[in-house]
Write a protein that holds these residues in place. Structure first.
Motif, PDB file in Angstrom:
ATOM      1  N   UNK A   1       0.828  -1.203   0.000  1.00  0.00           N
ATOM      2  CA  UNK A   1       0.000   0.000   0.000  1.00  0.00           C
ATOM      3  C   UNK A   1       0.865   1.257   0.000  1.00  0.00           C
ATOM      4  N   UNK A   2       1.924   1.237   0.811  1.00  0.00           N
ATOM      5  CA  UNK A   2       2.835   2.386   0.860  1.00  0.00           C
ATOM      6  C   UNK A   2       3.496   2.596  -0.494  1.00  0.00           C
ATOM      7  N   UNK A   3       3.974   1.527  -1.097  1.00  0.00           N
ATOM      8  CA  UNK A   3       4.646   1.638  -2.391  1.00  0.00           C
ATOM      9  C   UNK A   3       3.702   2.187  -3.449  1.00  0.00           C
ATOM     10  N   UNK A   4       2.462   1.701  -3.470  1.00  0.00           N
ATOM     11  CA  UNK A   4       1.490   2.177  -4.454  1.00  0.00           C
ATOM     12  C   UNK A   4       1.174   3.651  -4.235  1.00  0.00           C
ATOM     13  N   UNK A   5       1.022   4.050  -2.980  1.00  0.00           N
ATOM     14  CA  UNK A   5       0.707   5.455  -2.672  1.00  0.00           C
ATOM     15  C   UNK A   5       1.851   6.367  -3.092  1.00  0.00           C
ATOM     16  N   UNK A   6       3.078   5.914  -2.910  1.00  0.00           N
ATOM     17  CA  UNK A   6       4.248   6.701  -3.299  1.00  0.00           C
ATOM     18  C   UNK A   6       4.385   6.765  -4.811  1.00  0.00           C
TER      19      UNK A   6
ATOM     20  N   UNK B   1      -7.803   6.870   1.931  1.00  0.00           N
ATOM     21  CA  UNK B   1      -6.939   5.724   1.660  1.00  0.00           C
ATOM     22  C   UNK B   1      -5.649   5.809   2.475  1.00  0.00           C
ATOM     23  N   UNK B   2      -5.105   7.002   2.594  1.00  0.00           N
ATOM     24  CA  UNK B   2      -3.871   7.181   3.363  1.00  0.00           C
ATOM     25  C   UNK B   2      -4.056   6.734   4.800  1.00  0.00           C
ATOM     26  N   UNK B   3      -5.133   7.203   5.433  1.00  0.00           N
ATOM     27  CA  UNK B   3      -5.350   6.875   6.841  1.00  0.00           C
ATOM     28  C   UNK B   3      -5.794   5.424   7.040  1.00  0.00           C
ATOM     29  N   UNK B   4      -6.611   4.929   6.139  1.00  0.00           N
ATOM     30  CA  UNK B   4      -7.126   3.568   6.299  1.00  0.00           C
ATOM     31  C   UNK B   4      -6.053   2.517   6.052  1.00  0.00           C
ATOM     32  N   UNK B   5      -5.168   2.759   5.092  1.00  0.00           N
ATOM     33  CA  UNK B   5      -4.216   1.728   4.675  1.00  0.00           C
ATOM     34  C   UNK B   5      -2.859   1.810   5.357  1.00  0.00           C
ATOM     35  N   UNK B   6      -2.453   2.999   5.808  1.00  0.00           N
ATOM     36  CA  UNK B   6      -1.072   3.155   6.274  1.00  0.00           C
ATOM     37  C   UNK B   6      -0.944   3.481   7.757  1.00  0.00           C
TER      38      UNK B   6
END
Length: 577
Positions: free
Chosen positions: A332-337, A461-466
């Motif tokens: 999730x972090x990699x996709x968000x970045x 998405x940021x708060x829910x996934x990371x």
């Protein structure tokens, strides 16, 4: 209660410290900085900042310089030149081009506003009309070259910083005698060298046939050599410092060479100084400090208001569903970045199809919104794949909206106060946040729903996934900043590592969008911190998302060019195709 006030008070203290420093630098020696308006053509009102040194009076008029910023910038961008010239005794008018800042019209109209700005400068009783210079960076060459063409005898010298005659509709005359007394400052790493001088790299500008025609040179132009005769108006000089395009107007070399040329070609400045004697960077440090204080103030205001009875019901400890940083968290972090940065050039190009129109008149804003909305859709799709179970995020309604509005009202009020008292805003180099006038406020209201839709998706998405259960505040803020800005940091780093090693960008056909991407590194890091801060105190993505949407909408709308008008259409810049 004392702890709740800590960030709020600190934010104000940092803002005022930075603003006072910036004001002291730009008014050093008794220079007075004034916000001015003057008439353009067809009823258009033009805007500028006038720098008046104390020795310039109607009884003792001083030499003057008209200076212009580049594309999708504003008058404040040229403050390094204005500060250094005014402290030497030159009257300086830093103009907003048409379609930029507080000037009316659209990009490129009325000679980019240059002829009107020159007329206004000449009308000032403190100005020696026989000793006027012109300076423009990038597209800012358009207004100063237009002013020179409109009044061939109305100026004595011109400095072109990272620009060229004929750029996007500016006057194209370039001979050994016209324009008068030209100095060109063009960086060895200027990203626009192929567009402007038809050479592959900025370091090869001396070999450009166009430049040789301007200088009357038979071969490569010799850097630093004086060509022609200054007294006859045919002086020519090239400087080719090791800087990039946006660095040309933010470097000792770019500023110093301009000062040197005007001290050589214009007479009567009250306080000649070595061109390398420069203090402007302290003003930029001051406004950077103020920008940091502004962010602290937003956080402090949020925390303070959350303790008030009207908003107390929103306060709740965050309840992340992720228990540890496992493989799915890393994915999730990699996709968000990665995805926002990898899609940036393609989606910006697609955004060209969101043409300027009356309701949505800013072409760059339109492109950025296409990028944002498409990334929002990708985020929604990925959420179905990377779902970690039911989210514990609270869904807040009206009170959250009111809280976000109150936070931004305090933040906006701080900038209005700083602007009114000290005539500075929040900025550093390509990063700049300025107050909205009535026209841009209307634009912002039109664009805000689109930005809000994107940030509601992205911040959820940021708060829910990371977010991870039990993580500390610093870890949460660092993760959010990395997730939002990390991809652009890598993108910009890769572009400029390639440029400095080879002379070419990693994507040589995308110079404009590469430069636009620079400012999104700090901006998106701030977005991530605000989002994480608000979530940790409310267990909701809504307040942080709304604050971020209003902040970015304000930022982009206030500093981006207006392209639409009933009778003008700007060709798509080659750099953004």
């Amino acid at each position: 209660m004392g702890g709740k006030w800590r960030l709020f008070v600190l934010g104000w203290a940092v803002i005022l410290a930075g603003a006072v420093l910036a004001h002291a630098v730009q008014t050093t020696g008794g220079v007075k900085v004034t916000d001015v308006r003057f008439p353009g053509d067809k009823g258009v009102v033009m805007s500028g900042l006038l720098y008046l040194p104390p020795g310039a009076t109607a009884a003792h008029p001083a030499p003057a310089v008209l200076i212009s910023h580049g594309y999708i910038n504003t008058r404040e961008m040229q403050s390094p030149f204005a500060i250094e010239l005014s402290r030497r005794g030159f009257v300086v008018l830093a103009m907003d081009m048409t379609g930029h800042g507080y000037s009316g019209g659209a990009v490129g109209e009325q000679g980019f506003g240059g002829p009107a700005a020159l007329r206004y400068l000449q009308s000032r009783p403190e100005v020696d009309r026989g000793q006027i210079g012109l300076e423009g960076h990038s597209l800012g060459g358009g207004p100063v070259l237009s002013a020179a063409a409109a009044q061939p005898d109305g100026y004595r010298a011109i400095v072109l910083e990272g620009t060229t005659p004929g750029l996007l509709g500016s006057p194209a005359t370039a001979t050994p005698t016209t324009p008068r007394n030209v100095a060109l400052v063009f960086g060895q790493f200027d990203e626009f060298a192929p567009l402007m001088w038809q050479v592959p790299k900025g370091s090869l500008v001396a070999t450009s046939p166009r430049l040789q025609a301007l200088f009357g040179a038979q071969g490569s132009v010799v850097e630093g050599k004086l060509y022609g005769d200054v007294a006859a108006g045919t002086g020519r000089r090239l400087w080719n410092p090791p800087v990039t395009h946006p660095w040309e107007h933010f470097s000792r070399a770019g500023v110093g060479h301009a000062v040197d040329w005007f001290q050589t070609t214009l007479k009567g400045e009250a306080r000649p100084l070595d061109p390398n004697n420069q203090i402007w960077l302290w003003k930029e440090i001051g406004t950077l400090v103020a920008f940091a204080g502004f962010v602290i103030l937003l956080l402090g205001t949020f925390e303070l208001l959350l303790a008030a009875p009207i908003f107390a019901g929103l306060a709740a400890e965050a309840q992340p569903t992720t228990l540890k940083r496992d493989g799915k968290w890393a994915l999730s972090l990699l996709a968000t970045i990665a995805i926002p940065a990898l899609s940036f050039f393609a989606f910006m190009k697609l955004g060209n199809l969101f043409f300027p129109m009356k309701a949505f008149p800013q072409w760059i804003t339109n492109q950025l919104l296409v990028w944002a909305i498409l990334n929002g859709l990708i985020t929604l799709a990925l959420g179905l794949v990377l779902r970690r179970g039911k989210s514990n995020l609270a869904k807040l309604g009206g009170p959250a909206v009111l809280l976000a509005l109150a936070v931004m009202a305090v933040g906006y009020g701080s900038l209005a106060l700083v602007d009114g008292l000290f005539k500075v805003d929040y900025r550093f180099w390509v990063l700049g946040l300025k107050p909205l006038d009535a026209v841009h406020a209307r634009y912002a209201l039109t664009y805000l729903p689109l930005w809000t839709a994107y940030f509601l998706v992205a911040i959820r998405a940021l708060n829910a996934n990371l977010s991870v259960k039990g993580e500390g505040a610093l870890a949460a803020y660092a993760t959010a900043a990395l997730a939002m800005a990390g991809g652009f940091a890598v993108l910009v780093g890769a572009q400029y590592a390639t440029l400095f090693s080879t002379g070419l960008l990693l994507t040589p056909t995308e110079p404009l969008n590469v430069i636009i991407a620079i400012q999104f590194v700090p901006l998106l890091a701030v977005v991530g911190i605000i989002a994480a801060f608000a979530y940790r105190r409310t267990n909701s993505y809504v307040p942080g998302a709304l604050i971020c949407a209003m902040l970015i909408c304000w930022y982009v709308t206030s500093g981006t060019a207006t392209h639409w008008s009933p009778d003008f259409k700007l060709p798509i810049p080659a750099a953004s195709k």
